[in-house]
Design an enzyme around this catalytic site. Structure first.
Site, PDB file in Angstrom:
ATOM      1  CE1 TYR A 121    -110.304 -25.450 -67.767  1.00 16.27           C
ATOM      2  CE2 TYR A 121    -108.181 -24.478 -68.352  1.00 16.27           C
ATOM      3  CZ  TYR A 121    -109.260 -24.577 -67.486  1.00 16.27           C
ATOM      4  OH  TYR A 121    -109.310 -23.824 -66.333  1.00 16.27           O
TER       5      TYR A 121
ATOM      6  NE  ARG B 112    -111.456 -30.175 -65.624  1.00 17.39           N
ATOM      7  CZ  ARG B 112    -112.138 -29.128 -65.189  1.00 17.39           C
ATOM      8  NH1 ARG B 112    -111.649 -27.907 -65.326  1.00 17.39           N
ATOM      9  NH2 ARG B 112    -113.306 -29.289 -64.614  1.00 17.39           N
TER      10      ARG B 112
ATOM     11  CD  GLN C  33    -119.580 -22.792 -57.802  1.00 17.79           C
ATOM     12  OE1 GLN C  33    -118.559 -22.287 -57.340  1.00 17.79           O
ATOM     13  NE2 GLN C  33    -120.336 -23.605 -57.096  1.00 17.79           N
ATOM     14  CG  ASN C  34    -120.224 -28.448 -61.911  1.00 21.88           C
ATOM     15  OD1 ASN C  34    -119.445 -27.945 -61.108  1.00 21.88           O
ATOM     16  ND2 ASN C  34    -121.119 -29.353 -61.570  1.00 21.88           N
TER      17      ASN C  34
ATOM     18  CG  HIS D 136    -117.101 -20.790 -62.700  1.00 15.39           C
ATOM     19  ND1 HIS D 136    -116.821 -21.517 -61.558  1.00 15.39           N
ATOM     20  CD2 HIS D 136    -117.255 -19.504 -62.266  1.00 15.39           C
ATOM     21  CE1 HIS D 136    -116.803 -20.718 -60.506  1.00 15.39           C
ATOM     22  NE2 HIS D 136    -117.074 -19.501 -60.904  1.00 15.39           N
TER      23      HIS D 136
ATOM     24  CB  CYS E  39    -111.859 -14.920 -80.434  1.00 10.10           C
ATOM     25  SG  CYS E  39    -110.522 -13.882 -81.056  1.00 10.10           S
TER      26      CYS E  39
ATOM     27  CB  CYS F 132    -110.659 -16.149 -83.856  1.00 10.59           C
ATOM     28  SG  CYS F 132    -112.332 -15.473 -83.949  1.00 10.59           S
TER      29      CYS F 132
ATOM     30  CB  THR G 166    -120.555 -25.767 -54.399  1.00 11.99           C
ATOM     31  OG1 THR G 166    -119.557 -24.752 -54.518  1.00 11.99           O
ATOM     32  CG2 THR G 166    -121.772 -25.231 -53.684  1.00 11.99           C
TER      33      THR G 166
ATOM     34  CG  ASN H 230    -121.167 -30.208 -50.129  1.00  8.20           C
ATOM     35  OD1 ASN H 230    -121.189 -30.294 -51.354  1.00  8.20           O
ATOM     36  ND2 ASN H 230    -120.062 -29.959 -49.456  1.00  8.20           N
TER      37      ASN H 230
HETATM   38  P1  OAD Z   1    -114.796 -28.098 -54.876  1.00  7.84           P
HETATM   39  O1  OAD Z   1    -113.882 -29.166 -55.323  1.00  7.84           O
HETATM   40  O2  OAD Z   1    -114.204 -26.900 -54.231  1.00  7.84           O
HETATM   41  O3  OAD Z   1    -115.863 -28.683 -53.844  1.00  7.84           O
HETATM   42  C1  OAD Z   1    -116.610 -29.832 -54.151  1.00  7.84           C
HETATM   43  C2  OAD Z   1    -117.572 -30.084 -52.999  1.00  7.84           C
HETATM   44  O4  OAD Z   1    -118.355 -31.214 -53.375  1.00  7.84           O
HETATM   45  C3  OAD Z   1    -116.888 -30.417 -51.671  1.00  7.84           C
HETATM   46  O5  OAD Z   1    -117.483 -29.625 -50.631  1.00  7.84           O
HETATM   47  C4  OAD Z   1    -117.177 -31.918 -51.466  1.00  7.84           C
HETATM   48  O6  OAD Z   1    -117.398 -32.241 -50.105  1.00  7.84           O
HETATM   49  C5  OAD Z   1    -118.453 -32.091 -52.251  1.00  7.84           C
HETATM   50  N1  OAD Z   1    -118.637 -33.448 -52.789  1.00  7.84           N
HETATM   51  C6  OAD Z   1    -117.711 -34.329 -53.226  1.00  7.84           C
HETATM   52  N2  OAD Z   1    -118.283 -35.451 -53.663  1.00  7.84           N
HETATM   53  C7  OAD Z   1    -119.627 -35.291 -53.496  1.00  7.84           C
HETATM   54  C8  OAD Z   1    -120.771 -36.112 -53.751  1.00  7.84           C
HETATM   55  N3  OAD Z   1    -120.665 -37.330 -54.259  1.00  7.84           N
HETATM   56  N4  OAD Z   1    -121.997 -35.612 -53.443  1.00  7.84           N
HETATM   57  C9  OAD Z   1    -122.127 -34.371 -52.907  1.00  7.84           C
HETATM   58  N5  OAD Z   1    -121.089 -33.554 -52.656  1.00  7.84           N
HETATM   59  C10 OAD Z   1    -119.851 -34.000 -52.942  1.00  7.84           C
HETATM   60  O7  OAD Z   1    -115.696 -27.693 -56.145  1.00  7.84           O
HETATM   61  P2  OAD Z   1    -116.573 -26.371 -56.383  1.00  7.84           P
HETATM   62  O8  OAD Z   1    -117.171 -25.898 -55.120  1.00  7.84           O
HETATM   63  O9  OAD Z   1    -117.462 -26.642 -57.536  1.00  7.84           O
HETATM   64  O10 OAD Z   1    -113.551 -22.664 -60.591  1.00  7.84           O
HETATM   65  O11 OAD Z   1    -115.446 -25.361 -56.846  1.00  7.84           O
HETATM   66  C11 OAD Z   1    -115.818 -24.060 -57.204  1.00  7.84           C
HETATM   67  C12 OAD Z   1    -114.897 -23.542 -58.263  1.00  7.84           C
HETATM   68  O12 OAD Z   1    -113.547 -23.694 -57.839  1.00  7.84           O
HETATM   69  C13 OAD Z   1    -114.932 -24.314 -59.564  1.00  7.84           C
HETATM   70  O13 OAD Z   1    -115.969 -23.911 -60.422  1.00  7.84           O
HETATM   71  C14 OAD Z   1    -113.600 -24.029 -60.155  1.00  7.84           C
HETATM   72  C15 OAD Z   1    -112.773 -24.266 -58.922  1.00  7.84           C
HETATM   73  O14 OAD Z   1    -111.533 -23.735 -58.855  1.00  7.84           O
HETATM   74  C16 OAD Z   1    -112.719 -22.296 -61.581  1.00  7.84           C
HETATM   75  O15 OAD Z   1    -111.997 -23.093 -62.174  1.00  7.84           O
HETATM   76  C17 OAD Z   1    -112.772 -20.839 -61.899  1.00  7.84           C
END
Ligand code: OAD
Length: 238
Positions: free
Chosen positions: A53, A56, A88-89, A106, A114, A133, A173, A198
């Site tokens: 993290y 990131r 979710q970001n 998220h 803490c 903490c 997503t 997407n």
């Molecule tokens: P993912 O990595 O699962 O999916 C990203 C999506 O974005 C995919 O469907 C890609 O096709 C799309 N994508 C990539 N580049 C793009 C672009 N330039 N324009 C538009 N779309 C694009 O990410 P999330 O769906 O956000 O959770 O993942 C959900 C959760 O899973 C995250 O919040 C995280 C992860 O594990 C935790 O860490 C709890």
């Protein structure tokens, strides 16, 4: 006034240089979820999780919002009804692009939590194992992000928004992580029109009324411009 609820995922920040999770070169191809994104992984090896993290956090701090983040902020500013952004970001690019009241289901990289007393504070650039903490002094500081096996934040507020949405959009997503992947069903049950923006069809694409494919920096500004051009419909009421 028509109400718009928007769910965003890693794809909206991809063109800002932040890696997604499940694309071929994504974070989950390089790290095991069990090691870096679960409570058990943190208990087993807090150093590894903090390193993940911390890296990131540094990367996110250097990233700039892109045209898709700016377009959603414009929609919030110019749409005559409510525009709710749920993300979710864990980056802050929506806010950096001018969006308001973003719901981070998220958590955020900028926050520390803490595990003992629940106190929250601004995370230092580099958190470390045994992070103290500031409230209770226990060495139980962790990133304020939601891990697999934990309950996402603000779920009842989000459900209330979905239940009153006229238009629901999911942007960047993959539709692989619940409960976010099921928001389309909640919104549709409330009678909302649903649209997916997407790069590729997500796992739940067939459940949307409308699917647009392409990069977020092109799709989102176009979609926002179309909505704003039709804004007189919104003023007419649902
Ligand atoms: P993912 O990595 O699962 O999916 C990203 C999506 O974005 C995919 O469907 C890609 O096709 C799309 N994508 C990539 N580049 C793009 C672009 N330039 N324009 C538009 N779309 C694009 O990410 P999330 O769906 O956000 O959770 O993942 C959900 C959760 O899973 C995250 O919040 C995280 C992860 O594990 C935790 O860490 C709890």
């Amino acid at each position: 006034m028509k109400k718009i609820v928007i769910l965003t995922g890693a794809g909206i920040s991809a063109e800002s240089g932040l890696g997604t999770f499940r694309d071929a070169d994504g974070l989950w191809a390089q790290h095991r979820i069990e090691d870096v994104a679960t409570p058990e992984g943190f208990v087993r090896n807090p150093d590894l999780v903090h390193r993940f993290y911390n890296a990131r956090r540094v990367q996110a701090a250097q990233a700039q919002p892109n045209a898709a983040h700016h377009a959603l902020a414009r929609l919030q500013a110019e749409w005559p009804g409510p525009v709710v952004i749920v993300t979710q970001n864990v980056d802050s690019l929506h806010e950096a692009g001018g969006a308001r009241d973003v719901i981070h289901m998220h958590g955020t990289l900028s926050g520390a939590l803490c595990w003992a007393c629940g106190h929250r504070w601004t995370a230092p650039d580099a958190m470390r194992s045994g992070e103290p903490c500031p409230a209770c002094r226990a060495p139980t500081g962790r990133p304020d992000v939601v891990w697999f096996g934990e309950m996402p934040y603000h779920m009842s507020e989000i459900s209330d928004h979905l239940a009153t949405a006229d238009l629901f959009a999911a942007i960047g997503t993959s539709g692989q992580v619940y409960p976010a992947a099921a928001f389309v069903f909640e919104a549709a049950a409330a009678g909302a029109h649903t649209v997916e923006l997407n790069l590729d069809a997500s796992d739940v694409a067939s459940d949307f009324d409308e699917v647009r494919q392409g990069p977020a920096t092109r799709l989102v500004p176009d979609w926002v411009a179309q909505l704003l051009a039709r804004r007189s419909d919104a003023q007419a009421g649902p």
